[in-house]
Design a protein around this motif. Structure first.
Motif, short mmCIF file in Angstrom:
data_model
loop_
_atom_site.label_atom_id
_atom_site.label_comp_id
_atom_site.label_asym_id
_atom_site.label_seq_id
_atom_site.Cartn_x
_atom_site.Cartn_y
_atom_site.Cartn_z
N ASN A 128 1.41 -1.36 -0.53
CA ASN A 128 0.25 -0.07 -0.50
C ASN A 128 1.10 1.31 -0.31
N SER A 141 0.33 4.09 0.86
CA SER A 141 0.30 5.58 1.72
C SER A 141 0.47 5.38 2.83
N ASN A 187 4.13 9.28 -4.43
CA ASN A 187 3.78 9.62 -2.94
C ASN A 187 4.33 10.56 -3.35
N SER A 233 -2.78 2.87 -8.25
CA SER A 233 -3.21 4.80 -7.94
C SER A 233 -2.99 3.92 -6.53
N ASN A 234 -3.30 3.13 -5.57
CA ASN A 234 -2.85 2.43 -4.42
C ASN A 234 -2.20 1.31 -4.15
N TYR A 277 -8.28 -0.78 -5.07
CA TYR A 277 -6.52 -0.56 -5.43
C TYR A 277 -6.63 0.10 -6.95
#
Length: 782
Positions: free
Chosen positions: A430, A432, A574, A662-663, A711
């Motif tokens: 992940n 993030s 990021n 994107s995720n 995701y």
């Protein structure tokens, strides 16, 4: 008189010799006692490993497996000594206990953990007389102690200390449990080889029946297996197994359980098994759980040391919560298995004519490292004799995607066959928070224990994005057209990069060179950015290990792990800030008390600017849309934003694809286990045909699953529109455009007149006046 003096002198000498011998024996006994007491002291304080207290040993009776949970609460697996549904003595065949005790520990019911009479026999026969056949002097209780608290195998002196420790544990077990309870624990924990533990599982594996249904010869076969689980495996070595079975039958006769006539009739029977490899999958994320297990042991040991507790991973009923997404893990394992089977078929066809003689030195080297060869040497076989045995056919268990296969091959031939097996790995994170979402460390942990997610290999062109990012940070324009001409680096032994397609004409922009993975242009970017700048960015992004400051660094010659490389790509998603992978959330005891909770992640320093990160993300999208990863769109379609980079090393030894939505960020590696074999027999495909299909199949599954689609839903951050002119240019031109008259007019004195690098139609739109001036200039030249 003279004879009398001589006789007296002889008596004095005899007395003196006896006195000398007496002193030697006395000093020897004192020394032995001192050494024994020293080992006892060291063992009791835990120097040779943990010595459990009686309270901890009592927990074995009512133990609970520790359970590993995925992020959504799904069970990934368990850690245990034996399953809760372990059988009792009443459920066993009536031949099991007599065979076990007669063979392994005839005085089981009379000693208290250690059979000192047997130890004395070992001391005299094995050590003094040198007869290895005298046995090891162990007992069932001591073997149970060894099974519960395994040895660390650090040398002969350490082995002596561990045997002393096992004696202490055995004595404590005898105090806590009745004899029948010890037998129950032993029969439910003892290993039978092939990753089978406990007589219930062994009975099912080798005879396809419940242990209560075992007849006398089947029981003897299993009990005989305990002495050496590979040597006496009835499937792999039936002749040796039959001989060992008959030894057990002889022991039953010796101790009066059967008569001679019955013993002889059973010994004459052929060995028959009904082998059944149970389809009991070990559950998802087996490599992840094994990696986690090693860390859990350290965490629990540290907690016990700080708090004076005795929590045990295998008996404490702990609850372990991880970051794994169960749905992603299952999708990944299905995609991995599906694509790896197809790739292995291609590899088998490619290697159909491969011969062991071409790699014989390598095979000999691997053979000498094998457990089989080492075992033969420990048995006293010479090196030459051991190698001869390694060339003799035997029944060997092989890995196969359709299921395990037992084949008649020599160990050397099996080693050669293993070199042709394709390996791979996959890991998802992940972006993030760094949570690991899926983890596949290899084909099958029962056959291949080495976790390929953590192995370090050359990354090939998957490393190039860090070179390009460093070049942008150094001020290189993405639209500066760089020559594809093959450079020669005289300061590095005239080394020169090769393009995989052998094409060296024209000029590439940064996006074009990245999408087509052009080596010549990439090495030029490396020198433009500076070796140390590239290394600094790669290290800060999370790629650990030594990176040589040489031109070939641009082609990924530095070794790194799949986990490090995948996490490092987070800087492109990021805004230039890296993540640090994490996978363990918390550990609870059986009452719900928290033993460990993961700390909040520390903020990471920005590695590259947000503008550079977005620009790199946009260019990596081109790799998927039109470059070396374009086949991904055949699986996933064009609805979702995806980006990434392939990487292939020399001789196609390693195939990489690191990509992101994107995720989610996912890395895949595919290759042979041994680069030395691959140098002789290269793989027939690179990353675009190996790692990319696995990645694509996996993300196609993510797209189709309602709980995982999030995701890849959403857009990957790219540069703002005002930066459009900065990066919008053709990927490739055959020739650089000629300078315009305005370029000549506005060129500073002493500066070369160069054509603009931006070739975008909007940027190159000329006014009518400009066109007239340029036409007039051309007419004047003519």
């Amino acid at each position: 008189m003279k004879k009398l003096k001589t006789k007296v002198l002889e008596i004095k000498n005899l007395y003196s010799n006896r006195e000398w011998i007496r002193k030697i024996l006395m000093y020897g006994a004192v020394s032995f006692l001192g050494i024994f007491l020293l080992f006892q002291l060291l063992a009791r304080v835990g120097f040779f490993g943990p010595v459990p207290r009686a309270e901890e040993l009592k927990d074995l009776e009512n133990h609970n497996s520790s359970t590993v949970y995925a992020a959504g609460g799904e069970v990934l697996g368990k850690y245990f000594i034996y399953d809760r549904n372990a059988i009792t003595l009443e459920e066993l065949s009536p031949w099991v206990l007599p065979a076990l005790i007669s063979t392994e520990d005839a005085r089981f019911y009379s000693h208290r953990g250690t059979d000192y009479l047997a130890l004395g026999r070992v001391l005299v026969k094995n050590i003094i007389m040198g007869r290895r056949s005298a046995g090891g002097g162990s007992t069932i209780t001591r073997q149970l102690a060894k099974n519960l608290y395994p040895r660390q195998r650090r040398g002969m002196i350490w082995l002596v200390g561990e045997k002393v420790r096992e004696g202490i544990i055995a004595r404590r077990l005898e105090r806590v449990y009745e004899k029948d309870e010890i037998l129950t624990l032993y029969l439910n924990t003892v290993p039978f080889g092939e990753n089978v533990f406990g007589i219930a599982a062994a009975s099912q594996r080798f005879f396809s029946k419940h242990p209560s249904q075992l007849n006398i010869e089947e029981t003897a076969t299993l009990i005989g297996l305990l002495q050496a689980t590979t040597t006496f495996n009835p499937r792999i070595n039936p002749e040796a197994s039959q001989r060992r079975r008959n030894v057990v039958i002889g022991q039953l006769e010796r101790y009066g359980h059967i008569d001679e006539i019955k013993a002889d009739s059973i010994m004459a029977l052929p060995l028959e098994i009904d082998y059944n490899l149970l389809a009991h999958g070990h559950g998802p994320a087996t490599y992840f759980r094994e990696m986690l297990r090693n860390e859990l042991k350290d965490i629990i040991d540290n907690y016990n040391a700080r708090n004076g507790t005795s929590h045990n991973l295998y008996t404490g009923g702990l609850r372990i919560f991880t970051t794994i997404d169960y749905n992603l893990q299952m999708i990944a394992e299905r995609a991995y298995s599906r694509q790896m089977q197809a790739l292995q078929r291609s590899v088998d066809a490619h290697f159909a004519r491969a011969r062991p003689s071409a790699v014989q030195p390598l095979l000999n080297q691997l053979a000498r490292r094998s457990a089989r060869y080492q075992s033969l040497r420990e048995e006293g076989k010479s090196s030459n004799r051991a190698m001869e045995i390694m060339r003799e056919p035997s029944n060997i268990l092989f890995f196969d995607w359709e299921g395990e296969q037992a084949l008649e091959k020599s160990p050397i031939d099996s080693i050669f066959a293993s070199q042709k097996i394709l390996h791979g790995s996959l890991v998802s994170l992940n972006p993030s928070n760094g949570h690991i979402l899926a983890w596949i460390g290899g084909n099958n942990i029962r056959f291949f224990q080495f976790d390929q997610v953590l192995s370090r290999r050359q990354s090939g062109s998957a490393f190039k994005p860090f070179v390009y990012a460093a070049a942008i940070e150094a001020g290189v324009s993405p639209c500066e057209m760089i020559t594809n001409e093959r450079p020669v680096y005289e300061d590095y032994d005239n080394w020169s990069p090769e393009n995989h397609d052998g094409f060296y004409d024209g000029y590439f922009s940064m996006e074009g060179a990245l999408a087509r993975s052009v080596n010549t242009v990439s090495t030029r970017y490396l020198t433009m950015a500076g070796y140390h700048a590239v290394i600094q960015i790669a290290n800060a992004a999370g790629i650990r290990g030594k990176m040589p400051a040489v031109p070939s660094l641009a082609l990924g010659t530095a070794e790194t792990s799949l986990l490090d490389m995948t996490a490092a790509y987070s800087i492109f998603l990021n805004g230039g800030i890296p993540i640090r992978p994490s996978y363990l959330l918390r550990i609870e005891d059986r009452e719900g008390n928290i033993l460990y909770e993961a700390p909040n992640p520390q903020p990471q320093q920005q590695v590259i600017t947000a503008e550079t990160a977005r620009l790199m993300a946009r260019m990596l999208k081109s790799v998927v849309n039109s470059g070396t990863g374009a086949s991904i769109r055949n699986f996933v379609g064009y609805e979702y934003d995806l980006a990434g980079k392939t990487g292939t090393t020399q001789n196609n030894s390693d195939g990489w694809f690191i990509g992101f939505g994107s995720n989610i960020i996912t890395g895949v590696w595919v290759g042979l286990e041994n680069p030395a074999f691959n140098s002789v027999y290269p793989l027939p495909f690179g990353a675009s045909s190996s790692a990319v299909p696995i990645w694509a199949d996996y993300h196609a599954g993510i797209r189709l699953h309602g709980r995982t689609r999030r995701y890849i839903a959403g857009n990957i951050p790219v540069p703002d529109p005002e930066f459009y002119d900065f990066y919008s240019c053709p990927m490739f031109v055959e020739e650089l455009p000629q300078p315009t008259i305005l370029d000549r007019i506005f060129a500073q004195p002493g500066e070369p007149v160069v054509a603009p690098v931006q070739q975008n139609q909007e940027a190159n739109r000329k006014s009518k006046i400009q066109q007239m001036i340029e036409n007039a200039f051309r007419r004047r030249q003519n």
